[in-house]
Write a protein that holds these residues in place. Structure first.
Motif, PDB file in Angstrom:
ATOM      1  N   ASP A 157       0.858  -1.185   0.000  1.00  0.00           N
ATOM      2  CA  ASP A 157       0.000   0.000   0.000  1.00  0.00           C
ATOM      3  C   ASP A 157       0.897   1.239   0.000  1.00  0.00           C
ATOM      4  OD1 ASP A 157      -1.537   2.287   1.334  1.00  0.00           O
ATOM      5  OD2 ASP A 157      -3.122   0.807   0.970  1.00  0.00           O
ATOM      6  N   CYS A 158       0.638   2.158  -0.905  1.00  0.00           N
ATOM      7  CA  CYS A 158       1.506   3.330  -1.070  1.00  0.00           C
ATOM      8  C   CYS A 158       0.823   4.634  -0.669  1.00  0.00           C
ATOM      9  CB  CYS A 158       2.003   3.433  -2.505  1.00  0.00           C
ATOM     10  SG  CYS A 158       3.146   2.115  -2.957  1.00  0.00           S
ATOM     11  N   ILE A 159      -0.150   4.534   0.234  1.00  0.00           N
ATOM     12  CA  ILE A 159      -0.757   5.773   0.726  1.00  0.00           C
ATOM     13  C   ILE A 159       0.332   6.699   1.261  1.00  0.00           C
ATOM     14  CG2 ILE A 159      -2.123   6.741   2.614  1.00  0.00           C
ATOM     15  CD1 ILE A 159      -4.129   4.542   2.240  1.00  0.00           C
ATOM     16  N   PHE A 160       1.264   6.113   1.997  1.00  0.00           N
ATOM     17  CA  PHE A 160       2.371   6.896   2.555  1.00  0.00           C
ATOM     18  C   PHE A 160       3.661   6.535   1.820  1.00  0.00           C
ATOM     19  CE2 PHE A 160      -0.642   6.347   6.103  1.00  0.00           C
ATOM     20  CZ  PHE A 160      -0.956   7.677   6.343  1.00  0.00           C
ATOM     21  N   CYS A 161       3.997   7.352   0.850  1.00  0.00           N
ATOM     22  CA  CYS A 161       5.255   7.138   0.128  1.00  0.00           C
ATOM     23  C   CYS A 161       6.422   7.439   1.079  1.00  0.00           C
ATOM     24  CB  CYS A 161       5.318   8.040  -1.101  1.00  0.00           C
ATOM     25  SG  CYS A 161       6.822   7.845  -2.079  1.00  0.00           S
ATOM     26  N   PHE A 162       6.332   8.567   1.770  1.00  0.00           N
ATOM     27  CA  PHE A 162       7.286   8.903   2.825  1.00  0.00           C
ATOM     28  C   PHE A 162       6.617   8.589   4.164  1.00  0.00           C
ATOM     29  CE2 PHE A 162       8.930  11.406  -0.621  1.00  0.00           C
ATOM     30  CZ  PHE A 162      10.302  11.418  -0.415  1.00  0.00           C
ATOM     31  N   CYS A 163       7.292   7.829   5.015  1.00  0.00           N
ATOM     32  CA  CYS A 163       6.728   7.460   6.311  1.00  0.00           C
ATOM     33  C   CYS A 163       6.543   8.701   7.178  1.00  0.00           C
ATOM     34  CB  CYS A 163       7.636   6.461   7.025  1.00  0.00           C
ATOM     35  SG  CYS A 163       7.018   5.999   8.661  1.00  0.00           S
ATOM     36  N   PRO A 164       5.339   8.940   7.703  1.00  0.00           N
ATOM     37  CA  PRO A 164       5.106  10.142   8.530  1.00  0.00           C
ATOM     38  C   PRO A 164       5.872  10.103   9.859  1.00  0.00           C
ATOM     39  CG  PRO A 164       3.199   8.692   8.593  1.00  0.00           C
ATOM     40  CD  PRO A 164       4.102   8.140   7.545  1.00  0.00           C
ATOM     41  N   PHE A 165       6.371   8.921  10.244  1.00  0.00           N
ATOM     42  CA  PHE A 165       7.089   8.791  11.515  1.00  0.00           C
ATOM     43  C   PHE A 165       8.614   8.895  11.344  1.00  0.00           C
ATOM     44  CE2 PHE A 165       3.253   6.036  11.836  1.00  0.00           C
ATOM     45  CZ  PHE A 165       2.548   6.807  12.743  1.00  0.00           C
ATOM     46  N   TYR A 166       9.059   9.178  10.129  1.00  0.00           N
ATOM     47  CA  TYR A 166      10.509   9.194   9.877  1.00  0.00           C
ATOM     48  C   TYR A 166      11.189  10.363  10.593  1.00  0.00           C
ATOM     49  CZ  TYR A 166      15.001   9.373   7.525  1.00  0.00           C
ATOM     50  OH  TYR A 166      16.357   9.385   7.277  1.00  0.00           O
ATOM     51  N   PRO A 167      12.349  10.164  11.251  1.00  0.00           N
ATOM     52  CA  PRO A 167      12.943   8.849  11.542  1.00  0.00           C
ATOM     53  C   PRO A 167      12.490   8.385  12.918  1.00  0.00           C
ATOM     54  CG  PRO A 167      14.526  10.575  12.016  1.00  0.00           C
ATOM     55  CD  PRO A 167      13.251  11.266  11.614  1.00  0.00           C
ATOM     56  N   ASP A 209      -6.937   7.206   8.908  1.00  0.00           N
ATOM     57  CA  ASP A 209      -8.209   7.556   9.558  1.00  0.00           C
ATOM     58  C   ASP A 209      -7.972   8.508  10.728  1.00  0.00           C
ATOM     59  OD1 ASP A 209      -9.636   6.016   7.806  1.00  0.00           O
ATOM     60  OD2 ASP A 209      -9.801   4.263   9.142  1.00  0.00           O
ATOM     61  N   ILE A 210      -6.926   8.255  11.504  1.00  0.00           N
ATOM     62  CA  ILE A 210      -6.625   9.134  12.643  1.00  0.00           C
ATOM     63  C   ILE A 210      -6.326  10.548  12.160  1.00  0.00           C
ATOM     64  CG2 ILE A 210      -4.930   9.610  14.455  1.00  0.00           C
ATOM     65  CD1 ILE A 210      -4.677   6.602  14.863  1.00  0.00           C
ATOM     66  N   PHE A 211      -5.504  10.657  11.108  1.00  0.00           N
ATOM     67  CA  PHE A 211      -5.146  11.994  10.606  1.00  0.00           C
ATOM     68  C   PHE A 211      -6.335  12.686   9.950  1.00  0.00           C
ATOM     69  CE2 PHE A 211      -0.677  10.151  10.160  1.00  0.00           C
ATOM     70  CZ  PHE A 211      -0.269  10.683  11.381  1.00  0.00           C
ATOM     71  N   MET A 212      -7.175  11.910   9.253  1.00  0.00           N
ATOM     72  CA  MET A 212      -8.331  12.506   8.584  1.00  0.00           C
ATOM     73  C   MET A 212      -9.347  13.027   9.614  1.00  0.00           C
ATOM     74  SD  MET A 212      -8.033  12.396   5.246  1.00  0.00           S
ATOM     75  CE  MET A 212      -9.715  12.498   4.634  1.00  0.00           C
ATOM     76  N   ASN A 268      -1.142  14.299  17.345  1.00  0.00           N
ATOM     77  CA  ASN A 268      -1.843  13.175  16.730  1.00  0.00           C
ATOM     78  C   ASN A 268      -0.879  12.214  16.050  1.00  0.00           C
ATOM     79  OD1 ASN A 268      -4.370  14.029  17.566  1.00  0.00           O
ATOM     80  ND2 ASN A 268      -4.679  15.325  15.751  1.00  0.00           N
ATOM     81  N   LEU A 269       0.280  12.746  15.623  1.00  0.00           N
ATOM     82  CA  LEU A 269       1.305  11.868  15.068  1.00  0.00           C
ATOM     83  C   LEU A 269       1.787  10.894  16.149  1.00  0.00           C
ATOM     84  CD1 LEU A 269       2.974  11.426  12.430  1.00  0.00           C
ATOM     85  CD2 LEU A 269       4.713  12.890  13.426  1.00  0.00           C
ATOM     86  N   ARG A 270       2.046  11.418  17.353  1.00  0.00           N
ATOM     87  CA  ARG A 270       2.469  10.560  18.452  1.00  0.00           C
ATOM     88  C   ARG A 270       1.348   9.615  18.868  1.00  0.00           C
ATOM     89  NH1 ARG A 270       4.965  15.519  19.967  1.00  0.00           N
ATOM     90  NH2 ARG A 270       3.151  16.102  21.230  1.00  0.00           N
ATOM     91  N   SER A 271       0.113  10.109  18.798  1.00  0.00           N
ATOM     92  CA  SER A 271      -1.038   9.271  19.153  1.00  0.00           C
ATOM     93  C   SER A 271      -1.187   8.108  18.171  1.00  0.00           C
ATOM     94  CB  SER A 271      -2.319  10.116  19.161  1.00  0.00           C
ATOM     95  OG  SER A 271      -3.459   9.303  19.390  1.00  0.00           O
ATOM     96  N   ALA A 272      -1.004   8.386  16.890  1.00  0.00           N
ATOM     97  CA  ALA A 272      -1.105   7.323  15.874  1.00  0.00           C
ATOM     98  C   ALA A 272      -0.031   6.264  16.094  1.00  0.00           C
ATOM     99  CB  ALA A 272      -0.974   7.931  14.487  1.00  0.00           C
TER     100      ALA A 272
END
Length: 496
Positions: free
Chosen positions: A423-433, A472-475, A483-487
């Motif tokens: 699944d390529c919804i996230f091309c760049f990982c939102p948690f990087y690094p 879904d969390i971000f939307m 919310n990034l930490r929550s996800a």
């Protein structure tokens, strides 16, 4: 009042100021960093440091300043005989005398003096590019027309073009390319210039830090159409004390000395320069011998390390700076310079040099510890860039989904970069690094040295169910840091 009503020449009104490196205070104020904390790779100074640091008790700055301050109650002796005699002795392999020396308050003043003394309004001047911008600035002030050519073409200039020009400028070694032209080639050009009555202005500001044997000083003292500029601020690593000199025939030097500003050296630069120029063996003093050795060692080291940065192509150099082609890098010269400056590292953005655009940077050769910090900072910039790309990608993803768009990326040239049907919804990982090795990611050796976080073996974010939960969390809740930490806690942690 409009500019048309100002009592200034049009040639002055149309000028743009020259761009230089070494803007330590400006960047310290801009980024809230102490001046002493900034590492300056934008100004090409002797990496060995000043003679006061290297030569022990041979040179004492406090004593020099004391001598200079004793003279502040009198006008300087406009002849500057001691300075000029010291300069002629410094050029140990030449037959120069004090009568061949023109003292100056740094390179820019001497360039202006020659332009003012030689040029008439409308005269043509040949300036090979890319090169030091002060040549063009100073010549335009006096209404000259600039003829630009490429550095590699200066020896094939036609007789007609050469004869039609009043001055041709050659920077040797060249700034910013670091290329050094052999004396033999320049001697042939000097012969042509003498025949065509065109002044050959040779800027040897970095000669002591490169190969002094290629100097044209001996030619300049015999040929009325050759002028050599020497700058002391870079060689001695003291740019705050403006000092330099020109070398010409006695007739030329006399004329320039008569027309230069009276008292163009104050007591401090006069005293300091005279003492330093009187060093034993001149530019073959142990201070300069060690300087050239250090520059070669650290230049080779830097070229090797920079070559390992993807998108960096350092060019060969003969002096204490390296021109780097970054056309294939992730960001242009202005952005890279800005990002490094925010971390207290200054490099020279070469976008102000004609012909180079935003694809080149210039990096000064510094001591090993500082060079390693530069390489580390470049790696940190890349990590920060990756994090920003992840945030931008997340924002784009949310906006696209909200508008009913599709995020299918099976046409991507890198698909699949991890596994089939990823699944390529996230091309760049939102948690990087994330720097959590439970994911399969790990710290790896960076090609340029040091460590960098690699996600190559982490596939979690490309699982369809995981990607959808995080989206879904971000939307529903927004894409802020909380919310990034929550996800991470709600989706990623249970899987680890």
């Amino acid at each position: 009042m409009s500019e048309d009503n100002l009592p200034l020449k049009k040639s002055v009104l149309n000028l743009s100021p020259a761009v230089h490196g070494g803007l330590v205070r400006k960047n310290a104020q801009k980024h809230g960093i102490g001046e002493s904390e900034i590492l300056d790779f934008s100004a090409s100074l002797n990496p060995l440091g000043t003679p006061f640091e290297y030569c022990g008790n041979e040179f004492n700055m406090d004593e020099m300043l004391k001598q200079a301050l004793e003279k502040i109650h009198h006008y300087p002796d406009n002849r500057y005989l001691e300075f000029r005699k010291a300069a002629s002795r410094f050029l140990i392999e030449s037959d120069t005398t004090y009568e061949n020396i023109v003292p100056g308050n740094g390179s820019s003043e001497i360039i202006r003096l020659v332009a003012e003394s030689v040029l008439y309004h409308g005269d043509r001047v040949i300036i090979p590019e890319p090169t030091f911008s002060e040549y063009e600035i100073q010549c335009r002030i006096f209404g000259a027309e600039i003829i630009n050519t490429h550095q590699d073409d200066i020896f094939s200039i036609s007789d007609e073009i050469l004869e039609d020009a009043r001055i041709i400028f050659v920077c040797n070694p060249n700034n910013p390319t670091g290329k050094l032209i052999s004396r033999n080639k320049l001697e042939k050009l000097a012969e042509r210039c003498e025949q065509k009555k065109t002044l050959l202005f040779i800027d040897e500001a970095f000669s002591e830090l490169s190969d002094p044997r290629q100097s044209m000083v001996n030619v300049a003292i015999e040929n009325d159409y050759v002028f050599v500029l020497r700058s002391l601020t870079k060689s001695f690593a003291i740019p705050g004390i403006r000092m330099g000199f020109g070398v010409a025939t006695q007739r030329m030097a006399e004329g320039l000395n008569n027309s230069r500003l009276s008292w163009n050296l104050g007591s401090v630069p006069d005293t300091v320069a005279t003492e330093l120029l009187n060093m034993d063996s001149g530019y073959n003093n142990s201070y300069f011998i060690r300087s050239r050795q250090l520059i070669e060692e650290e230049r080779n080291y830097l070229i090797e390390r920079l070559s390992n940065v993807r998108g960096f192509k350092p060019l060969d150099s003969s002096v204490n700076y390296i021109l780097v082609d970054i056309e294939d890098f992730l960001m242009d010269s202005s952005e890279l310079s800005r990002r490094l400056a925010s971390r207290g590292i200054l490099i020279r953005d070469c976008s102000s040099f004609r012909e180079l655009g935003n694809s080149y940077i210039r990096i000064a050769v510094r001591p090993r510890e500082e060079n390693e910090k530069l390489i580390q900072a470049i790696g940190d910039v890349l990590t920060g860039w990756g994090r920003e790309q992840a945030r931008e990608e997340l924002k784009h993803t949310i906006e696209t989904i909200a508008e009913g768009g599709s995020l299918g990326r099976t046409t991507c040239e890198y698909y699949p970069c991890h596994f089939e049907d990823q699944d390529c919804i996230f091309c760049f990982c939102p948690f990087y690094p994330c720097e959590d090795e439970r994911t399969g990611g790990k710290m790896v050796d960076r090609s340029s040295g040091g460590k960098i976080w690699s996600c190559q073996d982490c596939h979690i974010i490309h699982d369809k169910e995981v990607a959808q939960k995080i989206l879904d969390i971000f939307m529903n809740e927004g894409d802020n840091e909380e919310n990034l930490r929550s996800a991470w806690r709600r989706v990623m942690e249970p899987l680890l």
